[in-house]
Design an enzyme around this catalytic site. Structure first.
Site, mmCIF file in Angstrom:
data_model
loop_
_atom_site.group_PDB
_atom_site.id
_atom_site.type_symbol
_atom_site.label_atom_id
_atom_site.label_comp_id
_atom_site.label_asym_id
_atom_site.label_seq_id
_atom_site.Cartn_x
_atom_site.Cartn_y
_atom_site.Cartn_z
ATOM 1 N N ARG A 68 0.829 -1.213 0.000
ATOM 2 C CA ARG A 68 0.000 0.000 0.000
ATOM 3 C C ARG A 68 0.863 1.263 0.000
ATOM 4 O O ARG A 68 0.522 2.265 -0.624
ATOM 5 C CB ARG A 68 -0.931 -0.025 1.213
ATOM 6 N N HIS A 72 0.462 4.286 -2.558
ATOM 7 C CA HIS A 72 0.185 5.654 -2.114
ATOM 8 C C HIS A 72 1.335 6.607 -2.416
ATOM 9 O O HIS A 72 1.121 7.806 -2.530
ATOM 10 C CB HIS A 72 -0.167 5.671 -0.625
ATOM 11 N N GLY A 78 4.276 10.895 -8.200
ATOM 12 C CA GLY A 78 5.091 9.787 -8.688
ATOM 13 C C GLY A 78 5.818 9.056 -7.569
ATOM 14 O O GLY A 78 5.730 9.421 -6.397
ATOM 15 N N SER A 82 8.044 10.593 -1.629
ATOM 16 C CA SER A 82 7.559 11.815 -0.962
ATOM 17 C C SER A 82 6.654 11.466 0.218
ATOM 18 O O SER A 82 6.499 12.260 1.146
ATOM 19 C CB SER A 82 6.826 12.725 -1.949
ATOM 20 N N ASN A 99 -4.062 8.415 4.417
ATOM 21 C CA ASN A 99 -2.815 7.819 4.913
ATOM 22 C C ASN A 99 -2.726 7.726 6.428
ATOM 23 O O ASN A 99 -2.027 6.869 6.971
ATOM 24 C CB ASN A 99 -1.621 8.644 4.424
ATOM 25 N N THR A 212 -8.741 -15.630 4.096
ATOM 26 C CA THR A 212 -7.290 -15.891 4.096
ATOM 27 C C THR A 212 -6.563 -14.548 4.209
ATOM 28 O O THR A 212 -5.936 -14.088 3.261
ATOM 29 C CB THR A 212 -6.860 -16.631 2.804
HETATM 30 C C1 HEM Z 1 -9.222 1.207 -6.102
HETATM 31 C C2 HEM Z 1 -9.036 2.064 -5.189
HETATM 32 C C3 HEM Z 1 -8.652 1.735 -3.770
HETATM 33 C C4 HEM Z 1 -9.296 2.144 -2.661
HETATM 34 C C5 HEM Z 1 -10.536 3.020 -2.598
HETATM 35 C C6 HEM Z 1 -8.583 1.598 -1.527
HETATM 36 C C7 HEM Z 1 -8.920 1.801 -0.209
HETATM 37 C C8 HEM Z 1 -8.307 1.201 0.851
HETATM 38 C C9 HEM Z 1 -8.692 1.414 2.232
HETATM 39 C C10 HEM Z 1 -9.808 2.332 2.708
HETATM 40 C C11 HEM Z 1 -7.897 0.629 2.999
HETATM 41 C C12 HEM Z 1 -7.951 0.486 4.507
HETATM 42 C C13 HEM Z 1 -7.305 1.682 5.163
HETATM 43 C C14 HEM Z 1 -7.525 1.629 6.646
HETATM 44 O O1 HEM Z 1 -6.722 0.996 7.343
HETATM 45 O O2 HEM Z 1 -8.517 2.162 7.090
HETATM 46 C C15 HEM Z 1 -6.998 -0.074 2.129
HETATM 47 C C16 HEM Z 1 -6.056 -0.981 2.537
HETATM 48 C C17 HEM Z 1 -5.145 -1.572 1.700
HETATM 49 N N1 HEM Z 1 -5.009 -1.331 0.345
HETATM 50 FE FE1 HEM Z 1 -6.296 -0.275 -0.808
HETATM 51 N N2 HEM Z 1 -7.521 0.868 -1.977
HETATM 52 C C18 HEM Z 1 -7.519 0.919 -3.352
HETATM 53 C C19 HEM Z 1 -6.582 0.351 -4.194
HETATM 54 C C20 HEM Z 1 -5.474 -0.333 -3.750
HETATM 55 C C21 HEM Z 1 -4.365 -0.727 -4.581
HETATM 56 C C22 HEM Z 1 -4.238 -0.398 -6.069
HETATM 57 C C23 HEM Z 1 -3.477 -1.383 -3.796
HETATM 58 C C24 HEM Z 1 -2.130 -1.967 -4.117
HETATM 59 C C25 HEM Z 1 -1.676 -2.291 -5.259
HETATM 60 C C26 HEM Z 1 -4.039 -1.416 -2.459
HETATM 61 C C27 HEM Z 1 -3.463 -2.061 -1.389
HETATM 62 C C28 HEM Z 1 -3.971 -2.069 -0.106
HETATM 63 C C29 HEM Z 1 -3.426 -2.880 0.980
HETATM 64 C C30 HEM Z 1 -2.298 -3.897 0.863
HETATM 65 C C31 HEM Z 1 -4.156 -2.554 2.114
HETATM 66 C C32 HEM Z 1 -3.930 -3.088 3.537
HETATM 67 C C33 HEM Z 1 -2.907 -2.181 4.196
HETATM 68 C C34 HEM Z 1 -2.441 -2.598 5.567
HETATM 69 O O3 HEM Z 1 -2.818 -3.656 6.062
HETATM 70 O O4 HEM Z 1 -1.648 -1.851 6.136
HETATM 71 N N3 HEM Z 1 -5.232 -0.750 -2.456
HETATM 72 N N4 HEM Z 1 -7.256 0.309 0.828
#
Ligand code: HEM
Length: 313
Positions: A68, A72, A78, A82, A99, A212
């Site tokens: 993530r 981000h 880019g 940053s 973030n 999982t």
């Molecule tokens: C399509 C748009 C996306 C949205 C709206 C989104 C939104 C979110 C949100 C709200 C969370 C949880 C944040 C929290 O802890 O409250 C999250 C977690 C996460 N997202 Fe996304 N995300 C998107 C795309 C992606 C992409 C493209 C990736 C990676 C290639 C990604 C990887 C992750 C990962 C790995 C987590 C877990 C992070 C952790 O456990 O620390 N997400 N995402």
């Protein structure tokens, strides 16, 4: 089937390879180069690999955190690290709502041409929210040269990691999502409500993939058709026939998703990269190396109250 831990053991090297490939700047324009440090710092890759492996051994959640963090960082000015910059006035990228406090993995940095600007407003403008509609999501990814299909592939990262309640609260209580939200099973919603009261403790988190949660597999795509996607934005992928077909294809073939996912991660890592003499290579990952003469004048004239403010204003 491989156990969670053995599957996860594969995550760090893969991640590292991906991160490293993306972190290697070149002397020429806008092209990253594998083996860039071969002569100048032959141990660079080993050192980064060791740092990631050590962090992973301490806390396997770092795998999700790093994926993530990569996303981000790349979507805001880019892939220039940053997102790692800290700011005393709390106005840097890492302080933006998408973030803070959810982003993690800051403790495992790596070297490349680094940017020296980190603004909260850029993060707010360029990162997706879990309440976004499909149209908003496609638009945001397209701005970063990623197709809707690549977006579907990359969001499969939601097969690992966790989320704070705040990211789906509006979905499980008085549904304030932008459009009718029919993608959450009533049983799952009930479970989530028991975990996240309408005014939850800010630190409560839950896994994103309930079956999982620590395995980087294609389970995310199997959960979506069962109305078990955690975020409103996850379910939005099903509202378009072509994208829904991709969801089903990835649910059927983990190998295909895996291959496309790493390609997508590498493509994402090439977004607006700084190469050659652009940016700098930070000595301390969370602070810019030096301030220019003009910025210093700005500082001494009193228009900025701290050097930090210069970087983030
Ligand atoms: C399509 C748009 C996306 C949205 C709206 C989104 C939104 C979110 C949100 C709200 C969370 C949880 C944040 C929290 O802890 O409250 C999250 C977690 C996460 N997202 Fe996304 N995300 C998107 C795309 C992606 C992409 C493209 C990736 C990676 C290639 C990604 C990887 C992750 C990962 C790995 C987590 C877990 C992070 C952790 O456990 O620390 N997400 N995402």
């Amino acid at each position: 089937m491989a156990s969670s831990s053995s599957r996860l053991a594969g995550v760090a090297p893969l991640l590292l390879t991906a991160v490293l490939c993306l972190q290697l700047p070149t002397v020429s324009r806008a092209q990253l180069q594998v083996g860039f440090y071969e002569k100048t710092c032959p141990d660079a890759e080993t050192l980064v690999r060791q740092a990631v492996a050590a962090a992973f051994a301490k806390n396997n959640g770092i795998a999700a955190g790093l994926i993530r963090l990569h996303f981000h960082d790349c979507f805001v000015r880019g892939c220039d690290a940053s997102v790692l910059l800290v700011s005393a006035n709390g106005m840097a990228e890492r302080d933006a709502m998408p973030n803070k406090p959810s982003l993690r993995g800051f403790e495992v940095p790596s070297g490349r041409r680094d940017g020296n600007i980190s603004l909260m407003k850029d993060a707010d403008e360029n990162l997706p929210l879990p309440t976004f509609t499909l149209q908003q999501l496609i638009h945001l990814f397209a701005k970063k040269t990623l197709t809707a299909e690549e977006m579907v592939t990359l969001v499969g990262a939601h097969t690992i990691g966790r989320s704070f309640c705040s990211s789906f609260l509006s979905r499980i209580w008085n549904n304030t999502n932008p459009i009718v939200d029919e993608g959450l099973s009533s049983g799952y919603a009930k479970l989530l409500r028991s975990l996240c009261p309408s005014t939850p403790n800010n630190s409560t988190t839950t896994v994103i993939d309930p079956s999982t949660p620590t395995v980087l597999d294609n389970n995310y795509y199997k959960l979506l058709p069962l109305n078990l996607g955690l975020f409103f934005s996850d379910n939005q992928l099903r509202t378009n026939a072509a994208l829904n077909a991709s969801v089903n294809t990835f649910a059927d073939s983990e190998a295909l998703w895996n291959e496309k996912f790493w390609k997508g991660m590498i493509k994402m890592g090439n977004i607006e990269v700084l190469t050659g003499t652009q940016g700098e290579i930070r000595l301390n990952c969370s602070v810019v190396n030096k301030i220019t003469g003009m910025e210093m004048a700005h500082y001494y004239s009193g228009s900025a109250s701290s050097v930090d403010e210069i970087v983030t204003s």
